[in-house]
Design a protein around this motif. Structure first.
Motif, PDB file in Angstrom:
ATOM      1  N   TYR A  91      70.623-106.128 -60.600  1.00  0.00           N
ATOM      2  CA  TYR A  91      71.014-105.336 -59.436  1.00  0.00           C
ATOM      3  C   TYR A  91      70.543-103.892 -59.629  1.00  0.00           C
ATOM      4  CZ  TYR A  91      73.998-102.730 -56.225  1.00  0.00           C
ATOM      5  OH  TYR A  91      74.463-101.884 -55.259  1.00  0.00           O
ATOM      6  N   ILE A  92      69.891-103.365 -58.605  1.00  0.00           N
ATOM      7  CA  ILE A  92      69.385-101.999 -58.638  1.00  0.00           C
ATOM      8  C   ILE A  92      70.086-101.207 -57.554  1.00  0.00           C
ATOM      9  CG2 ILE A  92      67.371-100.509 -58.452  1.00  0.00           C
ATOM     10  CD1 ILE A  92      65.671-102.816 -59.394  1.00  0.00           C
ATOM     11  N   ASP A  93      70.771-100.154 -57.936  1.00  0.00           N
ATOM     12  CA  ASP A  93      71.511 -99.338 -56.988  1.00  0.00           C
ATOM     13  C   ASP A  93      70.589 -98.293 -56.354  1.00  0.00           C
ATOM     14  OD1 ASP A  93      74.302 -98.681 -55.958  1.00  0.00           O
ATOM     15  OD2 ASP A  93      73.648 -96.731 -56.719  1.00  0.00           O
ATOM     16  N   MET A  94      71.050 -97.725 -55.257  1.00  0.00           N
ATOM     17  CA  MET A  94      70.272 -96.713 -54.568  1.00  0.00           C
ATOM     18  C   MET A  94      70.154 -95.424 -55.376  1.00  0.00           C
ATOM     19  SD  MET A  94      71.592 -97.179 -50.645  1.00  0.00           S
ATOM     20  CE  MET A  94      70.558 -95.813 -50.098  1.00  0.00           C
ATOM     21  N   GLY A  95      71.069 -95.199 -56.280  1.00  0.00           N
ATOM     22  CA  GLY A  95      71.015 -93.975 -57.072  1.00  0.00           C
ATOM     23  C   GLY A  95      72.318 -93.212 -56.969  1.00  0.00           C
ATOM     24  N   GLU A  96      72.379 -92.108 -57.724  1.00  0.00           N
ATOM     25  CA  GLU A  96      73.590 -91.320 -57.751  1.00  0.00           C
ATOM     26  C   GLU A  96      73.716 -90.489 -56.466  1.00  0.00           C
ATOM     27  OE1 GLU A  96      73.231 -87.810 -60.449  1.00  0.00           O
ATOM     28  OE2 GLU A  96      71.488 -88.905 -61.126  1.00  0.00           O
ATOM     29  N   ILE A  97      74.905 -89.986 -56.282  1.00  0.00           N
ATOM     30  CA  ILE A  97      75.225 -89.223 -55.084  1.00  0.00           C
ATOM     31  C   ILE A  97      74.860 -87.760 -55.324  1.00  0.00           C
ATOM     32  CG2 ILE A  97      77.035 -88.603 -53.453  1.00  0.00           C
ATOM     33  CD1 ILE A  97      78.548 -91.076 -54.602  1.00  0.00           C
TER      34      ILE A  97
END
Length: 448
Positions: free
Chosen positions: A439-445
């Motif tokens: 799973y690859i997340d969109m990135g940090e906020i």
């Protein structure tokens, strides 16, 4: 009066032949000739014991050791200068070597105990394990120190730790990933790992030290060879190392090392370590004196652990090295929630909800006690629609709301697919299952 047998024995040992008289049935001379051999058969003239021995030994043809075993007079007649030169250290003397000889590793009880304590395979010889205990500051010869093994072990260890962190916690910010890397494979952590293995350090390195002791220079941090890693030396660091230039996350990924630290010039690499605070209250560090000597000890122990991983990889292969790292490094407990620091958690939580198309977060008071007392307690929950994102208690409404927002952000960042999450190195095994993409997340906020 001397007994006849004793008189005959003295006479023959002096170098004179003995002919028994007619009718003598003792045959003492025959038995002595058979036992003594050439020593009593060659001389034909009588002489003193010292003179006979000196004649039978030739210093130019026989070593001094055999001369000392034949006659005590020869040993005392040896010149004093030759005896002193023989007692002085030679190239084969352990005192003349900067580190113990590899042959001595086979007779070290400490080394054998360490090999058994770590449950290392029998394919790893004791000589290789002894080499992992020799730091470059003790012996600068790369054929006898642990620099090469430590470089291999550092690469293997950092790779497996990084893939495990990124696959198990895919939403972690990159700065937290670097801190987690330090928590699992940093110098201070590996120092504790080496201590848990029962490794002791020698007071000073030398060839006469037990091969089962860790040897490094306790005084000079610039000695030895710094481990080469991945990264580039920045131009601004070379020109002005005292100026702390701002480094972005993308810039640090490209230029910095595996822990997010700036790569130092080669002249300062041996003296600069990780940037961390050391507490003097920890009794494990008190025996190393000041902060500099503690940092030297941390670095030497960490290099030793990396060298052991490199030795396992070199002798046993990739799968055994991965199992060793999982058993000794990744099995440790690290509080990832304590690594987070938020400047404005409420704004970041609102940005997250807007990016994920959630309803705007709303803080609601769940319970309270002692509002008018000295120690009030308020319990506040953060809701997005009907879903509760976080909850926390605080001495005031604002403090409880901030803590609830931070807990909501931590629950988002610390999402994990499970404990047995597949990693990319699993496909390298012989009986590996087909790869399932992680799973690859969109990135940090990024809050504005």
């Amino acid at each position: 009066m001397t007994r006849p047998a004793t008189a005959v024995l003295r006479f023959q040992l002096a170098g004179c032949a003995y002919q028994p008289p007619a009718g003598d049935q003792t045959c003492l001379g025959l038995r002595l000739d058979r036992c003594a051999g050439q020593l009593l058969a060659r001389p034909r003239t009588c002489s003193s014991p010292a003179t006979g021995s000196l004649r039978s030994v030739r210093p130019s043809q026989q070593p001094a050791q055999s001369a000392r075993s034949h006659s005590t007079a020869v040993a005392f007649s040896e010149p004093l200068e030759s005896r002193q030169s023989r007692q002085s250290p030679t190239p084969w003397d352990p005192r003349a070597l900067p580190s113990p000889s590899p042959q001595r590793s086979l007779r070290s009880a400490k080394l054998a105990a360490l090999h058994a304590r770590l449950s290392l395979p029998t394919r790893i010889p004791l000589q290789t394990l002894g080499r992992t205990l020799v730091d470059a500051s003790a012996d600068e010869n790369p054929r006898f120190n642990n620099t090469n093994l430590a470089f291999v072990g550092q690469t293997i260890m950092n790779y497996h730790v990084a893939e495990w962190i990124m696959c198990r916690y895919p939403r972690l910010p990159m700065t937290i990933v670097w801190e987690a890397m330090k928590g699992y494979a940093g110098n201070r952590t590996l120092f504790q790992v080496a201590k848990s293995w029962g490794v002791e350090s020698a007071a000073a390195p030398g060839g006469e030290v037990d091969p089962g002791l860790l040897q490094f220079d306790h005084t000079d941090p610039s000695r030895g060879v710094a481990l080469l890693g991945f990264g580039y030396t920045r131009v601004e660091v070379e020109r002005s190392p005292k100026c702390h230039w701002r480094r972005g996350v993308a810039n640090r990924v490209v230029f910095d090392d595996d822990f997010g630290n700036a790569v130092q010039p080669s002249s300062e690499a041996g003296a600069v370590g990780e940037e961390h605070e050391i507490s003097d209250e920890n009794p494990a560090y008190l025996r190393y004196g000041n902060e500099d000597t503690r940092e030297i000890a941390e670095k030497a122990h960490a290099v030793f652990v990396r060298a052991v991983v490199g030795a396992v990889y070199a002798h046993c292969g990739r799968d055994t090295a991965k199992a060793f790292i999982k058993a000794h490094i990744l099995s440790r407990t690290l509080d990832l929630a304590g690594l987070f620091r938020f400047n404005n958690p409420t704004v970041e939580l609102a940005t997250l909800c807007a990016r994920e198309n959630f309803e705007p977060p709303v803080a609601r008071l769940l319970s309270e006690t002692g509002r008018l007392s000295r120690t009030p307690v308020f319990v506040v929950g953060i809701y997005s629609g009907k879903d509760k994102l976080g909850e926390a208690a605080g001495p005031s409404l604002d403090a409880a709301r901030w803590k609830a927002a931070m807990n909501a952000l931590k629950s988002w960042y610390l999402y994990s697919p499970g404990e047995n999450v597949p990693v990319p190195s699993d496909v390298l095994e012989n009986s590996a299952k087909p790869w399932t993409p992680a799973y690859i997340d969109m990135g940090e906020i990024i809050s504005r």
